[in-house]
Design a protein around this motif. Structure first.
Motif, PDB file in Angstrom:
ATOM      1  N   ALA A 119       0.841  -1.197   0.000  1.00  0.00           N
ATOM      2  CA  ALA A 119       0.000   0.000   0.000  1.00  0.00           C
ATOM      3  C   ALA A 119       0.880   1.253   0.000  1.00  0.00           C
ATOM      4  O   ALA A 119       0.577   2.240  -0.666  1.00  0.00           O
ATOM      5  CB  ALA A 119      -0.915  -0.011   1.219  1.00  0.00           C
ATOM      6  N   ARG A 120       1.983   1.182   0.699  1.00  0.00           N
ATOM      7  CA  ARG A 120       2.877   2.340   0.742  1.00  0.00           C
ATOM      8  C   ARG A 120       3.432   2.688  -0.632  1.00  0.00           C
ATOM      9  O   ARG A 120       3.674   3.855  -0.931  1.00  0.00           O
ATOM     10  CB  ARG A 120       4.037   2.081   1.704  1.00  0.00           C
TER      11      ARG A 120
ATOM     12  N   THR B 251      -6.877   0.622  10.139  1.00  0.00           N
ATOM     13  CA  THR B 251      -6.542  -0.677  10.706  1.00  0.00           C
ATOM     14  C   THR B 251      -6.102  -0.604  12.170  1.00  0.00           C
ATOM     15  O   THR B 251      -6.350  -1.527  12.948  1.00  0.00           O
ATOM     16  CB  THR B 251      -5.404  -1.284   9.861  1.00  0.00           C
TER      17      THR B 251
ATOM     18  N   ASP C 170      -7.905   3.765   0.109  1.00  0.00           N
ATOM     19  CA  ASP C 170      -6.972   2.742   0.603  1.00  0.00           C
ATOM     20  C   ASP C 170      -7.791   1.682   1.344  1.00  0.00           C
ATOM     21  O   ASP C 170      -8.164   1.870   2.493  1.00  0.00           O
ATOM     22  CB  ASP C 170      -5.953   3.395   1.538  1.00  0.00           C
TER      23      ASP C 170
ATOM     24  N   GLN D 103      -1.926  -8.400   2.198  1.00  0.00           N
ATOM     25  CA  GLN D 103      -1.640  -9.236   3.374  1.00  0.00           C
ATOM     26  C   GLN D 103      -2.663  -9.195   4.506  1.00  0.00           C
ATOM     27  O   GLN D 103      -2.461  -9.800   5.548  1.00  0.00           O
ATOM     28  CB  GLN D 103      -0.239  -8.902   3.903  1.00  0.00           C
ATOM     29  N   LYS D 104      -3.765  -8.463   4.314  1.00  0.00           N
ATOM     30  CA  LYS D 104      -4.802  -8.485   5.334  1.00  0.00           C
ATOM     31  C   LYS D 104      -5.970  -9.370   4.907  1.00  0.00           C
ATOM     32  O   LYS D 104      -6.338 -10.284   5.615  1.00  0.00           O
ATOM     33  CB  LYS D 104      -5.296  -7.073   5.639  1.00  0.00           C
TER      34      LYS D 104
HETATM   35  C1  PLP Z   1      -1.371  -2.307   6.419  1.00  0.00           C
HETATM   36  C2  PLP Z   1      -1.858  -1.059   5.830  1.00  0.00           C
HETATM   37  C3  PLP Z   1      -1.047  -0.243   5.034  1.00  0.00           C
HETATM   38  C4  PLP Z   1       0.405  -0.568   4.776  1.00  0.00           C
HETATM   39  O1  PLP Z   1       0.487  -1.615   3.883  1.00  0.00           O
HETATM   40  P1  PLP Z   1       1.883  -2.081   3.245  1.00  0.00           P
HETATM   41  O2  PLP Z   1       1.445  -3.063   2.216  1.00  0.00           O
HETATM   42  O3  PLP Z   1       2.703  -2.634   4.339  1.00  0.00           O
HETATM   43  O4  PLP Z   1       2.508  -0.871   2.629  1.00  0.00           O
HETATM   44  C5  PLP Z   1      -1.604   0.885   4.478  1.00  0.00           C
HETATM   45  N1  PLP Z   1      -2.889   1.206   4.680  1.00  0.00           N
HETATM   46  C6  PLP Z   1      -3.697   0.451   5.455  1.00  0.00           C
HETATM   47  C7  PLP Z   1      -5.114   0.860   5.631  1.00  0.00           C
HETATM   48  C8  PLP Z   1      -3.213  -0.706   6.039  1.00  0.00           C
HETATM   49  O5  PLP Z   1      -4.013  -1.461   6.801  1.00  0.00           O
END
Ligand code: PLP
Length: 360
Positions: A76-77, A152, A172, A195-196
């Motif tokens: 996400a970053r 999160t 996001d 990954q979530k």
């Molecule tokens: C975990 C998370 C991120 C970061 O994700 P990465 O893939 O580690 O960059 C960004 N936004 C939300 C809402 C998240 O839960």
């Protein structure tokens, strides 16, 4: 199944059915007598997997034809930067609605690329609550409006889609993608690290409206350019094939249990059970206003740091793993993504009752 339940916020649980299938075909995928990790991403079999995964994902969300699905890297970053590179004009402006850690971090990254206005939509009185979401009077001046529908860390979810008029809305959805039904056509772009709720770390999903592709800044690195990735079927470089494969299995699994209507029903039932218990308890407290309580990340505290630490240690010993809250917030957090069965929530509540009795 073991009697361990994993409440990790991310990387998080993957459906046990999916893990079992991956295990069964680990060394012999598609009768190739090799694993999916060891074949070319440009070979016929992997290309078929990739294209089927896109079709399945489209089906799950009923995604209109004028949207592209990209499978990228950088998490996400990475998208925190890729979004301004692709959507923010050289002298443009974007609006970031902030409601917690991740939306604020996204805004900070976007500032590397241009002018960013920020509006804090989180009201922090005795509870955490998201304020009014009508930005239609100001949104037009911006190249896009960004927000995070599920924070999160704090467990604050935004169920209404912000009204931005005809402006481009970017979301996001890293921690609530595929958790409930949404109307994709209200969004210009949706992204999520896998990954979530989608699969393992290493792959990032982007849903982007066709007309937003093709306007990247000249300096945009090739792998971050949506147009290049679209034209290369997300394979301008070698994609994380094993992560993609697992996501593809997760999509198939979600379709097999009834798609998002069923997934949403299960998620609501799990969250309701846990919040109901929290509300009638005088030992634990959840800090989020009812209308913004996350279906995915449930935060709670005893109000006492020492007791919280004892809770986490004893829960871990009892097979309830990863309940420690994020370090910026403390307390506890139970992440109950799609893959968490209701039995996990029931076991957690059972433990919480016992712990409250022993420690009040
Ligand atoms: C975990 C998370 C991120 C970061 O994700 P990465 O893939 O580690 O960059 C960004 N936004 C939300 C809402 C998240 O839960």
């Amino acid at each position: 199944m073991s009697n361990v339940f994993n409440f990790s916020a991310g990387p998080a649980m993957i459906p046990s059915e999916v893990l079992a299938q991956a295990q069964a075909e680990f060394t012999n995928w598609q009768d190739q007598h090799t694993s999916v990790m060891e074949v070319s991403h440009r070979g016929k079999l992997f290309m078929e997997l990739a294209s089927q995964s896109v079709q399945d994902f489209r089906k799950l969300y009923r995604i209109p034809d004028n949207y592209q699905i990209l499978f990228l890297q950088g998490g996400a970053r990475g998208q925190f930067a890729a979004i301004p590179m692709n959507l923010l004009k050289e002298n443009g402006k974007a609006l970031y609605l902030t409601s917690g850690h991740w939306s604020a971090t996204a805004a900070k990254e976007a500032r590397l690329f241009g002018e960013i206005d920020e509006i804090n939509i989180l009201e922090q009185n005795d509870e955490l609550k998201v304020g009014k979401l009508d930005f239609s009077d100001i949104a037009e001046q911006y190249d896009y409006v960004h927000y995070c529908p599920n924070e999160t860390i704090s467990g604050v979810e935004i169920f209404d889609v912000p009204n931005v008029g005809d402006a481009v809305l970017v979301a996001d959805m890293s921690s609530n993608i595929l958790s409930r039904e949404i109307d994709i056509s209200k969004f210009g772009l949706i992204y999520a690290g896998a990954q979530k709720n989608l699969g393992p770390a290493g792959i990032t999903l982007v849903i982007v409206r066709e007309d937003l592709i093709g306007h990247a800044r000249k300096s945009t690195p090739t792998i971050w350019n949506y147009e290049v990735q679209k034209n290369a079927d997300s394979m301008i470089n070698t994609p994380p094939t094993f992560a993609w494969y697992l996501c593809a299995l997760v999509f198939k699994y979600l379709l097999s249990i009834g798609g998002l209507p069923e997934v949403q029903k299960r998620n609501q039932a799990k969250a309701e059970l846990l919040y109901q218990y929290l509300d009638q308890s005088d030992f634990y407290r959840n800090p989020v206003a009812k209308q913004n309580r996350s279906l995915m990340n449930v935060t709670f505290t005893t109000g006492n740091d020492e007791l919280n630490a004892k809770f986490v240690a004893e829960a871990t010993a009892a097979g309830l793993h990863a309940l420690k809250g994020h370090k910026v917030l403390g307390g506890m957090r139970a992440s109950i993504y799609n893959a968490m069965p209701i039995q996990g929530v029931e076991a957690l509540i059972c433990f919480m009752k016992k712990f409250a009795e022993e420690n009040r």
